[in-house]
Design a protein around this motif. Structure first.
Motif, mmCIF file in Angstrom:
data_model
loop_
_atom_site.group_PDB
_atom_site.id
_atom_site.type_symbol
_atom_site.label_atom_id
_atom_site.label_comp_id
_atom_site.label_asym_id
_atom_site.label_seq_id
_atom_site.Cartn_x
_atom_site.Cartn_y
_atom_site.Cartn_z
ATOM 1 N N PRO A 330 0.803 -1.227 0.000
ATOM 2 C CA PRO A 330 0.000 0.000 0.000
ATOM 3 C C PRO A 330 0.838 1.280 0.000
ATOM 4 O O PRO A 330 0.509 2.232 -0.697
ATOM 5 C CB PRO A 330 -0.820 -0.126 1.293
ATOM 6 C CG PRO A 330 -0.959 -1.600 1.493
ATOM 7 C CD PRO A 330 0.348 -2.183 1.033
ATOM 8 N N VAL A 331 1.945 1.291 0.767
ATOM 9 C CA VAL A 331 2.782 2.494 0.822
ATOM 10 C C VAL A 331 3.389 2.773 -0.549
ATOM 11 O O VAL A 331 3.384 3.914 -1.034
ATOM 12 C CB VAL A 331 3.894 2.336 1.882
ATOM 13 C CG1 VAL A 331 4.856 3.524 1.829
ATOM 14 C CG2 VAL A 331 3.292 2.210 3.271
ATOM 15 N N GLY A 332 3.902 1.732 -1.187
ATOM 16 C CA GLY A 332 4.496 1.893 -2.513
ATOM 17 C C GLY A 332 3.472 2.293 -3.551
ATOM 18 O O GLY A 332 3.749 3.108 -4.449
ATOM 19 N N VAL A 333 2.268 1.721 -3.441
ATOM 20 C CA VAL A 333 1.193 2.049 -4.385
ATOM 21 C C VAL A 333 0.808 3.523 -4.254
ATOM 22 O O VAL A 333 0.661 4.233 -5.257
ATOM 23 C CB VAL A 333 -0.040 1.139 -4.144
ATOM 24 C CG1 VAL A 333 -1.239 1.658 -4.919
ATOM 25 C CG2 VAL A 333 0.275 -0.294 -4.556
ATOM 26 N N VAL A 334 0.653 3.988 -3.033
ATOM 27 C CA VAL A 334 0.325 5.401 -2.799
ATOM 28 C C VAL A 334 1.417 6.298 -3.382
ATOM 29 O O VAL A 334 1.125 7.321 -4.017
ATOM 30 C CB VAL A 334 0.138 5.670 -1.291
ATOM 31 C CG1 VAL A 334 0.074 7.173 -1.008
ATOM 32 C CG2 VAL A 334 -1.125 4.994 -0.778
ATOM 33 N N ASP A 335 2.670 5.915 -3.190
ATOM 34 C CA ASP A 335 3.788 6.703 -3.725
ATOM 35 C C ASP A 335 3.747 6.743 -5.249
ATOM 36 O O ASP A 335 3.938 7.799 -5.859
ATOM 37 C CB ASP A 335 5.114 6.097 -3.244
ATOM 38 C CG ASP A 335 6.315 6.906 -3.708
ATOM 39 O OD1 ASP A 335 6.334 8.132 -3.462
ATOM 40 O OD2 ASP A 335 7.226 6.320 -4.320
ATOM 41 N N GLU A 336 3.463 5.594 -5.890
ATOM 42 C CA GLU A 336 3.412 5.541 -7.349
ATOM 43 C C GLU A 336 2.248 6.363 -7.893
ATOM 44 O O GLU A 336 2.367 7.007 -8.937
ATOM 45 C CB GLU A 336 3.293 4.086 -7.821
ATOM 46 C CG GLU A 336 4.577 3.279 -7.688
ATOM 47 C CD GLU A 336 5.735 3.865 -8.479
ATOM 48 O OE1 GLU A 336 5.494 4.320 -9.627
ATOM 49 O OE2 GLU A 336 6.861 3.893 -7.967
ATOM 50 N N ILE A 337 1.111 6.328 -7.199
ATOM 51 C CA ILE A 337 -0.029 7.135 -7.639
ATOM 52 C C ILE A 337 0.329 8.618 -7.547
ATOM 53 O O ILE A 337 -0.008 9.416 -8.439
ATOM 54 C CB ILE A 337 -1.279 6.812 -6.794
ATOM 55 C CG1 ILE A 337 -1.770 5.392 -7.105
ATOM 56 C CG2 ILE A 337 -2.399 7.818 -7.073
ATOM 57 C CD1 ILE A 337 -2.904 4.917 -6.228
ATOM 58 N N GLY A 338 1.039 8.994 -6.480
ATOM 59 C CA GLY A 338 1.496 10.374 -6.345
ATOM 60 C C GLY A 338 2.409 10.785 -7.499
ATOM 61 O O GLY A 338 2.286 11.883 -8.047
ATOM 62 N N LYS A 339 3.318 9.884 -7.887
ATOM 63 C CA LYS A 339 4.204 10.161 -9.028
ATOM 64 C C LYS A 339 3.390 10.339 -10.309
ATOM 65 O O LYS A 339 3.687 11.207 -11.138
ATOM 66 C CB LYS A 339 5.192 9.004 -9.213
ATOM 67 C CG LYS A 339 6.283 8.905 -8.169
ATOM 68 C CD LYS A 339 7.172 7.704 -8.482
ATOM 69 C CE LYS A 339 8.223 7.474 -7.421
ATOM 70 N NZ LYS A 339 9.026 6.260 -7.706
ATOM 71 N N THR A 340 2.373 9.486 -10.481
ATOM 72 C CA THR A 340 1.526 9.559 -11.677
ATOM 73 C C THR A 340 0.824 10.909 -11.750
ATOM 74 O O THR A 340 0.771 11.544 -12.812
ATOM 75 C CB THR A 340 0.469 8.427 -11.666
ATOM 76 O OG1 THR A 340 1.135 7.159 -11.647
ATOM 77 C CG2 THR A 340 -0.425 8.504 -12.886
#
Length: 428
Positions: A330-340
Protein backbone atom coordinates in the motif's frame (compact mmCIF):
# COMPACT_ATOMS: atom_id res chain seq x y z
CA UNK A 1 -3.92 15.95 -1.68
CA UNK A 2 -2.01 13.27 -3.63
CA UNK A 3 -2.18 10.96 -0.62
CA UNK A 4 -5.95 11.44 -0.28
CA UNK A 5 -6.49 10.64 -3.97
CA UNK A 6 -4.19 7.61 -3.73
CA UNK A 7 -5.98 6.25 -0.66
CA UNK A 8 -9.34 6.81 -2.36
CA UNK A 9 -8.25 4.87 -5.46
CA UNK A 10 -6.81 2.02 -3.41
CA UNK A 11 -9.95 1.87 -1.28
CA UNK A 12 -12.31 1.78 -4.28
CA UNK A 13 -10.46 -1.20 -5.78
CA UNK A 14 -10.59 -3.13 -2.48
CA UNK A 15 -14.23 -2.19 -1.77
CA UNK A 16 -15.30 -3.45 -5.21
CA UNK A 17 -13.52 -6.74 -4.44
CA UNK A 18 -15.33 -7.12 -1.12
CA UNK A 19 -18.60 -6.01 -2.74
CA UNK A 20 -18.31 -9.03 -5.03
CA UNK A 21 -18.15 -11.37 -2.03
CA UNK A 22 -21.00 -9.44 -0.36
CA UNK A 23 -23.44 -9.51 -3.29
CA UNK A 24 -22.92 -13.21 -4.05
CA UNK A 25 -23.25 -14.05 -0.36
CA UNK A 26 -26.58 -12.22 -0.27
CA UNK A 27 -27.67 -13.90 -3.52
CA UNK A 28 -26.98 -17.31 -1.95
CA UNK A 29 -28.85 -16.37 1.25
CA UNK A 30 -25.67 -16.37 3.35
CA UNK A 31 -25.83 -14.08 6.38
CA UNK A 32 -23.21 -11.30 6.18
CA UNK A 33 -22.44 -10.33 9.77
CA UNK A 34 -20.28 -7.30 8.88
CA UNK A 35 -19.26 -5.41 5.77
CA UNK A 36 -16.43 -2.99 6.54
CA UNK A 37 -14.48 -0.36 4.68
CA UNK A 38 -10.96 0.03 6.04
CA UNK A 39 -9.17 -1.84 8.81
CA UNK A 40 -8.55 -1.40 12.53
CA UNK A 41 -10.81 0.31 15.11
CA UNK A 42 -14.38 1.15 14.02
CA UNK A 43 -15.13 4.85 13.50
CA UNK A 44 -18.78 4.60 12.39
CA UNK A 45 -21.22 1.71 12.07
CA UNK A 46 -24.87 0.93 11.46
CA UNK A 47 -26.90 -2.27 11.37
CA UNK A 48 -29.41 -3.12 8.64
CA UNK A 49 -31.00 -6.51 7.92
CA UNK A 50 -28.68 -8.30 10.37
CA UNK A 51 -25.57 -6.86 8.67
CA UNK A 52 -23.28 -4.39 10.41
CA UNK A 53 -21.83 -1.79 8.02
CA UNK A 54 -18.61 -0.26 9.37
CA UNK A 55 -16.15 2.48 8.49
CA UNK A 56 -12.77 1.80 10.11
CA UNK A 57 -9.77 3.92 11.00
CA UNK A 58 -7.12 2.67 8.55
CA UNK A 59 -8.16 3.48 4.96
CA UNK A 60 -6.65 0.31 3.47
CA UNK A 61 -8.59 -2.82 2.67
CA UNK A 62 -11.96 -3.94 3.88
CA UNK A 63 -13.80 -7.14 4.69
CA UNK A 64 -16.99 -9.11 4.21
CA UNK A 65 -17.55 -11.29 7.28
CA UNK A 66 -20.04 -14.15 6.87
CA UNK A 67 -21.82 -16.27 9.46
CA UNK A 68 -20.11 -19.64 10.00
CA UNK A 69 -17.26 -18.74 7.65
CA UNK A 70 -14.58 -20.15 9.96
CA UNK A 71 -16.42 -23.00 11.64
CA UNK A 72 -18.66 -25.94 10.82
CA UNK A 73 -21.87 -24.15 11.71
CA UNK A 74 -24.89 -25.56 9.90
CA UNK A 75 -27.19 -22.80 11.16
CA UNK A 76 -29.54 -21.24 8.65
CA UNK A 77 -27.63 -18.64 6.64
CA UNK A 78 -24.19 -19.95 7.64
CA UNK A 79 -21.51 -20.02 4.93
CA UNK A 80 -20.73 -23.71 5.45
CA UNK A 81 -24.40 -24.69 5.33
CA UNK A 82 -24.54 -23.87 1.62
CA UNK A 83 -23.53 -26.11 -1.29
CA UNK A 84 -19.90 -26.21 -2.35
CA UNK A 85 -20.85 -24.52 -5.65
CA UNK A 86 -22.59 -21.66 -3.83
CA UNK A 87 -19.52 -21.15 -1.66
CA UNK A 88 -17.23 -21.25 -4.73
CA UNK A 89 -19.31 -18.52 -6.38
CA UNK A 90 -18.94 -16.29 -3.30
CA UNK A 91 -15.14 -16.76 -3.23
CA UNK A 92 -14.68 -16.22 -6.98
CA UNK A 93 -16.89 -13.12 -6.96
CA UNK A 94 -14.22 -10.89 -5.35
CA UNK A 95 -11.57 -11.33 -8.07
CA UNK A 96 -14.31 -11.40 -10.74
CA UNK A 97 -15.64 -8.01 -9.64
CA UNK A 98 -12.10 -6.62 -9.88
CA UNK A 99 -11.98 -7.76 -13.51
CA UNK A 100 -15.40 -6.22 -14.17
CA UNK A 101 -14.23 -2.93 -12.68
CA UNK A 102 -11.09 -3.02 -14.83
CA UNK A 103 -13.21 -3.74 -17.93
CA UNK A 104 -15.51 -0.74 -17.40
CA UNK A 105 -12.56 1.54 -16.65
CA UNK A 106 -10.94 0.33 -19.89
CA UNK A 107 -14.11 1.26 -21.81
CA UNK A 108 -13.90 4.80 -20.39
CA UNK A 109 -10.21 5.24 -21.25
CA UNK A 110 -10.44 3.74 -24.74
CA UNK A 111 -13.58 5.78 -25.50
CA UNK A 112 -11.68 9.00 -24.78
CA UNK A 113 -8.09 8.32 -25.85
CA UNK A 114 -8.22 5.06 -27.84
CA UNK A 115 -6.06 1.96 -27.73
CA UNK A 116 -2.70 0.93 -29.19
CA UNK A 117 -3.06 -1.61 -32.03
CA UNK A 118 0.26 -3.48 -32.54
CA UNK A 119 0.81 -1.98 -35.98
CA UNK A 120 4.21 -1.74 -37.66
CA UNK A 121 5.02 1.94 -38.20
CA UNK A 122 8.42 1.57 -39.87
CA UNK A 123 10.58 -1.22 -41.32
CA UNK A 124 14.35 -0.70 -41.50
CA UNK A 125 15.44 -0.78 -45.16
CA UNK A 126 17.66 -3.75 -45.98
CA UNK A 127 17.05 -5.44 -42.61
CA UNK A 128 16.21 -9.14 -42.30
CA UNK A 129 12.70 -8.06 -41.29
CA UNK A 130 12.31 -6.12 -44.55
CA UNK A 131 13.55 -9.11 -46.55
CA UNK A 132 10.68 -11.24 -45.19
CA UNK A 133 8.20 -8.80 -46.72
CA UNK A 134 7.12 -6.99 -43.54
CA UNK A 135 5.66 -3.57 -44.35
CA UNK A 136 4.46 -0.47 -42.59
CA UNK A 137 0.82 -0.98 -41.59
CA UNK A 138 1.07 -4.74 -40.93
CA UNK A 139 -0.62 -5.78 -37.66
CA UNK A 140 1.46 -8.08 -35.44
CA UNK A 141 -0.72 -10.91 -34.06
CA UNK A 142 1.88 -13.29 -32.57
CA UNK A 143 5.51 -12.92 -31.50
CA UNK A 144 7.73 -15.74 -30.27
CA UNK A 145 4.75 -17.96 -29.47
CA UNK A 146 2.82 -15.27 -27.57
CA UNK A 147 -0.46 -13.77 -28.74
CA UNK A 148 -0.14 -10.02 -29.33
CA UNK A 149 -3.30 -7.97 -28.87
CA UNK A 150 -2.01 -4.44 -28.29
CA UNK A 151 1.28 -2.63 -28.78
CA UNK A 152 2.12 -2.87 -25.08
CA UNK A 153 1.86 -6.67 -25.35
CA UNK A 154 4.80 -6.68 -27.74
CA UNK A 155 6.68 -4.00 -25.80
CA UNK A 156 6.40 -5.97 -22.55
CA UNK A 157 7.41 -9.24 -24.22
CA UNK A 158 10.48 -7.63 -25.81
CA UNK A 159 11.37 -5.68 -22.67
CA UNK A 160 11.11 -8.61 -20.23
CA UNK A 161 12.39 -11.46 -22.42
CA UNK A 162 14.70 -9.58 -24.78
CA UNK A 163 15.01 -10.13 -28.51
CA UNK A 164 16.27 -13.61 -29.51
CA UNK A 165 19.49 -13.45 -31.51
CA UNK A 166 19.02 -16.76 -33.36
CA UNK A 167 15.51 -16.63 -34.84
CA UNK A 168 12.52 -14.32 -34.55
CA UNK A 169 9.16 -15.92 -35.30
CA UNK A 170 6.08 -13.77 -35.69
CA UNK A 171 2.71 -13.59 -37.41
CA UNK A 172 1.11 -10.51 -38.91
CA UNK A 173 -2.17 -9.62 -40.57
CA UNK A 174 -2.45 -7.70 -43.84
CA UNK A 175 -5.66 -7.15 -45.82
CA UNK A 176 -7.46 -9.66 -43.63
CA UNK A 177 -4.93 -12.45 -44.24
CA UNK A 178 -2.48 -13.82 -41.67
CA UNK A 179 1.16 -14.44 -42.61
CA UNK A 180 3.86 -16.29 -40.63
CA UNK A 181 7.55 -15.33 -40.94
CA UNK A 182 10.84 -16.38 -39.35
CA UNK A 183 14.10 -14.52 -39.76
CA UNK A 184 17.57 -14.21 -38.22
CA UNK A 185 17.91 -10.67 -36.85
CA UNK A 186 20.97 -8.45 -37.05
CA UNK A 187 22.77 -8.59 -33.71
CA UNK A 188 25.87 -7.36 -31.91
CA UNK A 189 27.52 -7.88 -28.55
CA UNK A 190 27.90 -4.91 -26.25
CA UNK A 191 28.17 -4.07 -22.59
CA UNK A 192 25.00 -2.66 -21.02
CA UNK A 193 23.80 -1.16 -17.74
CA UNK A 194 20.23 -2.28 -18.50
CA UNK A 195 18.08 0.85 -18.78
CA UNK A 196 16.33 3.05 -21.31
CA UNK A 197 15.83 6.81 -21.49
CA UNK A 198 14.18 9.29 -23.80
CA UNK A 199 15.88 11.56 -26.34
CA UNK A 200 16.16 15.34 -26.35
CA UNK A 201 17.19 18.01 -23.91
CA UNK A 202 15.11 16.93 -20.91
CA UNK A 203 16.81 15.53 -17.83
CA UNK A 204 18.22 12.01 -18.26
CA UNK A 205 15.38 10.15 -16.55
CA UNK A 206 15.38 6.35 -16.33
CA UNK A 207 12.13 5.23 -18.01
CA UNK A 208 12.61 1.45 -17.79
CA UNK A 209 14.98 -1.05 -16.19
CA UNK A 210 15.92 -4.58 -17.21
CA UNK A 211 15.56 -7.07 -14.33
CA UNK A 212 18.87 -8.53 -13.20
CA UNK A 213 20.99 -5.90 -14.95
CA UNK A 214 23.53 -3.66 -13.14
CA UNK A 215 21.40 -0.54 -12.58
CA UNK A 216 18.43 -2.50 -11.25
CA UNK A 217 20.73 -4.46 -8.94
CA UNK A 218 22.31 -1.22 -7.71
CA UNK A 219 18.91 0.04 -6.55
CA UNK A 220 18.25 2.59 -9.29
CA UNK A 221 14.49 2.98 -9.93
CA UNK A 222 12.32 4.10 -12.81
CA UNK A 223 11.97 7.88 -12.55
CA UNK A 224 15.47 8.45 -11.14
CA UNK A 225 17.64 11.06 -12.88
CA UNK A 226 21.20 10.26 -14.02
CA UNK A 227 23.46 13.17 -13.05
CA UNK A 228 26.98 11.83 -13.71
CA UNK A 229 28.72 8.90 -15.39
CA UNK A 230 32.35 8.40 -14.41
CA UNK A 231 32.32 11.94 -12.97
CA UNK A 232 31.16 13.47 -16.28
CA UNK A 233 28.17 15.74 -15.67
CA UNK A 234 25.00 14.67 -17.48
CA UNK A 235 22.53 17.54 -17.88
CA UNK A 236 20.19 15.99 -20.45
CA UNK A 237 19.24 12.87 -22.40
CA UNK A 238 21.40 14.18 -25.24
CA UNK A 239 24.41 14.47 -22.91
CA UNK A 240 23.83 10.88 -21.84
CA UNK A 241 23.55 9.73 -25.47
CA UNK A 242 26.73 11.61 -26.43
CA UNK A 243 28.67 10.20 -23.48
CA UNK A 244 27.69 6.58 -24.17
CA UNK A 245 28.50 7.01 -27.88
CA UNK A 246 31.97 8.40 -27.20
CA UNK A 247 32.68 6.13 -24.20
CA UNK A 248 31.30 2.65 -25.02
CA UNK A 249 30.93 0.51 -21.91
CA UNK A 250 33.35 -2.35 -21.31
CA UNK A 251 33.95 -4.74 -18.45
CA UNK A 252 35.43 -1.83 -16.48
CA UNK A 253 33.30 -0.56 -13.59
CA UNK A 254 31.27 2.62 -14.02
CA UNK A 255 30.71 5.26 -11.33
CA UNK A 256 27.21 6.66 -11.51
CA UNK A 257 25.58 9.51 -9.63
CA UNK A 258 21.80 9.66 -9.74
CA UNK A 259 18.95 11.51 -8.08
CA UNK A 260 16.10 9.66 -6.38
CA UNK A 261 13.42 12.17 -5.38
CA UNK A 262 15.36 14.89 -3.51
CA UNK A 263 18.39 12.79 -2.59
CA UNK A 264 21.63 12.19 -4.49
CA UNK A 265 23.12 8.67 -4.57
CA UNK A 266 26.40 7.24 -5.82
CA UNK A 267 26.93 3.69 -7.06
CA UNK A 268 29.60 1.69 -8.83
CA UNK A 269 28.37 -0.88 -11.33
CA UNK A 270 29.95 -3.26 -13.83
CA UNK A 271 28.30 -3.37 -17.27
CA UNK A 272 26.96 -6.74 -18.43
CA UNK A 273 27.99 -8.24 -21.77
CA UNK A 274 24.82 -8.81 -23.78
CA UNK A 275 24.16 -10.01 -27.29
CA UNK A 276 21.72 -7.44 -28.64
CA UNK A 277 19.46 -8.27 -31.53
CA UNK A 278 17.36 -5.77 -33.50
CA UNK A 279 13.74 -6.38 -34.46
CA UNK A 280 14.29 -4.52 -37.71
CA UNK A 281 11.00 -2.66 -37.37
CA UNK A 282 9.27 -0.10 -35.16
CA UNK A 283 5.77 -0.71 -33.84
CA UNK A 284 2.98 1.51 -32.55
CA UNK A 285 2.64 2.38 -28.85
CA UNK A 286 0.48 5.46 -29.39
CA UNK A 287 -3.24 5.57 -28.64
CA UNK A 288 -5.64 5.61 -31.59
CA UNK A 289 -9.37 6.40 -31.37
CA UNK A 290 -11.60 3.35 -31.99
CA UNK A 291 -15.21 2.95 -33.27
CA UNK A 292 -17.82 1.74 -30.73
CA UNK A 293 -17.59 -2.01 -31.41
CA UNK A 294 -13.80 -1.96 -31.34
CA UNK A 295 -13.90 -0.07 -28.03
CA UNK A 296 -15.44 -3.18 -26.44
CA UNK A 297 -12.99 -5.46 -28.27
CA UNK A 298 -9.94 -3.49 -27.17
CA UNK A 299 -11.30 -3.20 -23.61
CA UNK A 300 -11.27 -7.00 -23.41
CA UNK A 301 -7.74 -6.99 -24.85
CA UNK A 302 -6.72 -4.40 -22.26
CA UNK A 303 -7.80 -6.68 -19.41
CA UNK A 304 -6.04 -9.62 -21.08
CA UNK A 305 -2.85 -7.57 -21.25
CA UNK A 306 -2.87 -6.71 -17.54
CA UNK A 307 -3.70 -10.29 -16.55
CA UNK A 308 -0.84 -11.63 -18.69
CA UNK A 309 1.55 -9.00 -17.33
CA UNK A 310 0.63 -9.85 -13.73
CA UNK A 311 1.02 -13.60 -14.31
CA UNK A 312 4.32 -13.01 -16.12
CA UNK A 313 5.63 -10.85 -13.27
CA UNK A 314 4.60 -13.51 -10.76
CA UNK A 315 6.43 -16.17 -12.77
CA UNK A 316 9.54 -13.99 -12.85
CA UNK A 317 9.29 -13.58 -9.06
CA UNK A 318 9.12 -17.36 -8.63
CA UNK A 319 12.04 -17.97 -11.01
CA UNK A 320 14.18 -15.27 -9.36
CA UNK A 321 14.21 -12.72 -12.21
CA UNK A 322 12.33 -10.44 -9.82
CA UNK A 323 12.91 -10.44 -6.07
CA UNK A 324 10.70 -9.52 -3.12
CA UNK A 325 12.52 -6.16 -3.16
CA UNK A 326 10.63 -5.43 -6.40
CA UNK A 327 7.25 -5.89 -4.70
CA UNK A 328 5.15 -2.92 -3.59
CA UNK A 329 2.50 -2.75 -0.88
CA UNK A 330 0.00 0.00 0.00
CA UNK A 331 2.78 2.49 0.82
CA UNK A 332 4.50 1.89 -2.51
CA UNK A 333 1.19 2.05 -4.39
CA UNK A 334 0.32 5.40 -2.80
CA UNK A 335 3.79 6.70 -3.72
CA UNK A 336 3.41 5.54 -7.35
CA UNK A 337 -0.03 7.13 -7.64
CA UNK A 338 1.50 10.37 -6.35
CA UNK A 339 4.20 10.16 -9.03
CA UNK A 340 1.53 9.56 -11.68
CA UNK A 341 -0.37 12.67 -10.58
CA UNK A 342 2.77 14.84 -10.53
CA UNK A 343 4.04 13.64 -13.92
CA UNK A 344 0.62 14.15 -15.58
CA UNK A 345 -0.20 17.52 -14.06
CA UNK A 346 1.70 19.49 -16.72
CA UNK A 347 -0.48 17.92 -19.44
CA UNK A 348 -3.70 19.04 -17.78
CA UNK A 349 -6.43 17.64 -15.56
CA UNK A 350 -7.86 15.39 -18.29
CA UNK A 351 -4.62 13.40 -18.56
CA UNK A 352 -4.29 13.23 -14.78
CA UNK A 353 -7.72 11.55 -14.67
CA UNK A 354 -6.93 9.20 -17.57
CA UNK A 355 -3.64 8.11 -15.99
CA UNK A 356 -5.29 7.56 -12.61
CA UNK A 357 -8.00 5.43 -14.23
CA UNK A 358 -5.26 3.46 -15.97
CA UNK A 359 -3.57 2.94 -12.60
CA UNK A 360 -6.88 1.69 -11.20
CA UNK A 361 -7.06 -0.88 -14.02
CA UNK A 362 -3.55 -2.07 -13.13
CA UNK A 363 -4.42 -2.29 -9.42
CA UNK A 364 -7.77 -3.98 -9.96
CA UNK A 365 -6.45 -6.60 -12.40
CA UNK A 366 -3.47 -7.18 -10.11
CA UNK A 367 -5.66 -7.70 -7.05
CA UNK A 368 -7.94 -10.04 -8.99
CA UNK A 369 -5.12 -12.24 -10.26
CA UNK A 370 -3.06 -12.27 -7.06
CA UNK A 371 -6.09 -13.23 -4.97
CA UNK A 372 -6.60 -16.33 -7.11
CA UNK A 373 -3.14 -17.70 -6.25
CA UNK A 374 -3.81 -21.02 -4.46
CA UNK A 375 -2.11 -19.88 -1.26
CA UNK A 376 -3.67 -20.29 2.22
CA UNK A 377 -5.65 -17.27 3.46
CA UNK A 378 -6.10 -15.92 -0.10
CA UNK A 379 -9.28 -16.44 -2.12
CA UNK A 380 -7.35 -18.88 -4.29
CA UNK A 381 -6.39 -20.95 -1.26
CA UNK A 382 -9.99 -21.12 -0.06
CA UNK A 383 -11.11 -21.98 -3.57
CA UNK A 384 -8.61 -24.86 -3.66
CA UNK A 385 -10.09 -26.32 -0.48
CA UNK A 386 -13.56 -26.12 -2.04
CA UNK A 387 -12.37 -27.82 -5.23
CA UNK A 388 -10.92 -30.64 -3.10
CA UNK A 389 -14.25 -30.87 -1.29
CA UNK A 390 -16.14 -31.05 -4.60
CA UNK A 391 -13.87 -33.89 -5.80
CA UNK A 392 -13.87 -35.84 -2.51
CA UNK A 393 -17.52 -35.27 -1.73
CA UNK A 394 -16.61 -33.98 1.73
CA UNK A 395 -14.57 -31.11 3.09
CA UNK A 396 -11.22 -31.12 4.83
CA UNK A 397 -11.50 -31.03 8.62
CA UNK A 398 -12.17 -27.48 9.79
CA UNK A 399 -9.32 -27.66 12.31
CA UNK A 400 -6.81 -28.64 9.61
CA UNK A 401 -8.04 -25.99 7.17
CA UNK A 402 -7.98 -23.40 9.96
CA UNK A 403 -4.37 -24.23 10.89
CA UNK A 404 -3.25 -24.06 7.26
CA UNK A 405 -5.03 -20.74 6.71
CA UNK A 406 -3.60 -19.33 9.94
CA UNK A 407 -0.05 -20.30 8.89
CA UNK A 408 -0.64 -18.74 5.48
CA UNK A 409 -1.98 -15.58 7.07
CA UNK A 410 1.11 -15.27 9.29
CA UNK A 411 3.37 -15.63 6.26
CA UNK A 412 1.36 -13.02 4.37
CA UNK A 413 1.50 -10.63 7.33
CA UNK A 414 5.28 -11.06 7.56
CA UNK A 415 5.59 -10.41 3.83
CA UNK A 416 3.37 -7.32 4.10
CA UNK A 417 5.49 -5.91 6.93
CA UNK A 418 8.68 -6.55 4.92
CA UNK A 419 7.20 -4.96 1.78
CA UNK A 420 5.95 -1.95 3.76
CA UNK A 421 9.40 -1.24 5.22
CA UNK A 422 10.95 -1.86 1.81
CA UNK A 423 8.56 0.68 0.27
CA UNK A 424 9.52 3.23 2.93
CA UNK A 425 13.23 2.52 2.33
CA UNK A 426 12.78 3.06 -1.43
CA UNK A 427 10.92 6.33 -0.90
CA UNK A 428 13.51 7.79 1.51
Amino acid sequence: MNIIIAVLIFSIVVIIHEMGHFLLAKANHITVTEFSVGMGPTLLSTVKNDTKYSLKLLPFGGSCMMLGEDDNSEAEGAFNSKSVWARMSVIIAGPLFNMILAFFLSIIIISFVGSDPPRITEVEAGSPAAETGLKEGDLITRYEGSRISIGRDLYTKVNLDGIPSDNITLSYKRDGKTHDVTYVPDSEEKYMLGFTHESGENKAEVISLMPGYPLAKAGVQVGDIILELNHTVINSNQDLEDYMSSHPFSDDSVDITYQHKDRIHDATVTPRLTKNAALGFVFNLGREKQPPLLILKYSVKEIGYWIKTTVKSLAMLITGKFTVNDLSGPVGVVDEIGKTINSSRADGGFYVIMNLLNFMILLSANLGVMNLIPFPALDGGRLLFLIIEAIRGKGIKQEVEGMINFAGLMLLMALMVFVMFNDIRKIF
